[in-house]
Design an enzyme around this catalytic site. Sequence first.
Site, PDB file in Angstrom:
ATOM      1  N   ASP A  23      84.130 -82.764  32.560  1.00 35.48           N
ATOM      2  CA  ASP A  23      83.667 -81.445  32.127  1.00 35.48           C
ATOM      3  C   ASP A  23      82.164 -81.387  31.857  1.00 35.48           C
ATOM      4  O   ASP A  23      81.468 -80.530  32.409  1.00 35.48           O
ATOM      5  CB  ASP A  23      84.472 -80.962  30.909  1.00 35.48           C
ATOM      6  CG  ASP A  23      85.952 -80.840  31.237  1.00 35.48           C
ATOM      7  OD1 ASP A  23      86.300 -80.847  32.424  1.00 35.48           O
ATOM      8  OD2 ASP A  23      86.756 -80.751  30.302  1.00 35.48           O
TER       9      ASP A  23
ATOM     10  N   GLY B  69      91.085 -73.575  29.769  1.00 38.87           N
ATOM     11  CA  GLY B  69      91.006 -74.544  30.861  1.00 38.87           C
ATOM     12  C   GLY B  69      89.738 -74.390  31.670  1.00 38.87           C
ATOM     13  O   GLY B  69      89.620 -74.941  32.767  1.00 38.87           O
TER      14      GLY B  69
ATOM     15  N   SER C 225      85.379 -74.370  27.906  1.00 44.57           N
ATOM     16  CA  SER C 225      84.518 -73.729  26.918  1.00 44.57           C
ATOM     17  C   SER C 225      83.956 -74.786  25.967  1.00 44.57           C
ATOM     18  O   SER C 225      82.838 -74.646  25.468  1.00 44.57           O
ATOM     19  CB  SER C 225      85.287 -72.658  26.140  1.00 44.57           C
ATOM     20  OG  SER C 225      86.526 -73.145  25.685  1.00 44.57           O
TER      21      SER C 225
HETATM   22  C1  GLA Z   1      90.695 -81.332  30.330  1.00 44.50           C
HETATM   23  C2  GLA Z   1      89.774 -82.503  30.001  1.00 44.50           C
HETATM   24  C3  GLA Z   1      89.136 -83.062  31.274  1.00 44.50           C
HETATM   25  C4  GLA Z   1      90.188 -83.354  32.346  1.00 44.50           C
HETATM   26  C5  GLA Z   1      91.100 -82.151  32.543  1.00 44.50           C
HETATM   27  C6  GLA Z   1      92.282 -82.443  33.463  1.00 44.50           C
HETATM   28  O1  GLA Z   1      89.956 -80.248  30.786  1.00 44.50           O
HETATM   29  O2  GLA Z   1      88.765 -82.090  29.112  1.00 44.50           O
HETATM   30  O3  GLA Z   1      88.398 -84.219  30.947  1.00 44.50           O
HETATM   31  O4  GLA Z   1      90.921 -84.500  31.987  1.00 44.50           O
HETATM   32  O5  GLA Z   1      91.643 -81.700  31.312  1.00 44.50           O
HETATM   33  O6  GLA Z   1      91.863 -82.684  34.767  1.00 44.50           O
END
Ligand code: GLA
Length: 403
Positions: A189, A141, A144
């Site tokens: 991300d 989470g 990476s």
């Molecule tokens: C993952 C996804 C992101 C986002 C998060 C939840 O990390 O890659 O784009 O949706 O979950 O906030």
Amino acid sequence: MTPLGAQEQERELEELLVEHAERFALRFGRGAPARRFFSPGRVNLMGAHLDYNGGPVMPMALDRGTFVALRPRTDDRIELASTLERETLSTRLSDLPRAPAGRWFDYPLGVIVRLLGEQGQERSAIGADVLFGGNLPIGAGLSSSASICVGTAFAFRSLWGRAPDPMACIGAALWSEREWVGVQCGIMDPYAVALSRPGHVLWLECKDARYQHLPLDANELMVAIVDSGIRRELAKGDFNQRVAECREAFARLRPLAPEAQVLCDAPSSTVDLALERLGPLLTKRARHVTREVERTRAARAALLAGDHAELGRCISATHASLRDLYEVSVPELDCIAEAALGHPGVFGARLTGAGFGGCVVVLLQRKARAGLAEHLEGEFARRFGRTPPVFFFRSDAGPREFS
Ligand code: GLA
């Protein structure tokens, strides 16, 4: 998390990259020194599962991430290896695989496929030997995947004489995750990885990608991350299922909120008017999303006003919503989030990233750091018989080359 100590932070990272280059030499042989790149991971403080619903998010890049050592070749082969994985990829740029293989190297390979397609350079591009590595917990989470994708784009654009422009790196990273690997992720991300600044969080409006840097009081605040050790691969369905549920909820809510262009535009009050239309499951998902938008804007106001207690309350309320309405938590994450709040000086805690495992992010007073890890380890061990790793992170300046 503070610009003070930035030089020391950079020196530590430099040492890690020197070690990584040594490993490169062991793997690929001595010769011209490898070029060395770093690309951070990220943690999201607020705006959980809002990016693919067009809402606001508040992530920050971390001072841990992906290491890339790269040496140009004279032919058009690329060799991709990793210090963290056993499988390697050896292929020619003129004969790249046509589909992902279900392996770690799909992420960088997707970026390379995309960059070549954009440049129309398939025939002339030179190849490279590349060793990936890093110090970020993988699949936890902390993004990476965006870290390796943005890092690959940065390194290969540099290799091919293109400016490592952040927007181009973001575009290639998104293409790799969505079109090549097949995770329907939002934009948060790679934006967080590519655009963050030390001592700040990124404020990103995902509907139109407008962003700002908001200062995070590094003298007062600190971010801890606790790894539950539970892993679930996003490409395997749960994440894409939430994306599909939100799409369906928006389609059903739209007649009640005709102005809304994305689910995050719909006021939370419209959900109460649409219980029948939505049914119990989509009601929960839409409630999480619409209230998370309100909470995220409240958290921004609290951050700017220096009201850290309120910011922390927003963060903890997000965890409860992810647990009860979005249903992406697991007992290990709930245990950590709850236990964190029992430690003096902790403002708030929530699971970060997609959920289904991974990490909890804890916002705390810098001076409350002492004893936090022991407290959390004790509570967790009592229930699960093992101790979760606890990390203290600083914010980061984004992808860069060390020369
Ligand atoms: C993952 C996804 C992101 C986002 C998060 C939840 O990390 O890659 O784009 O949706 O979950 O906030």
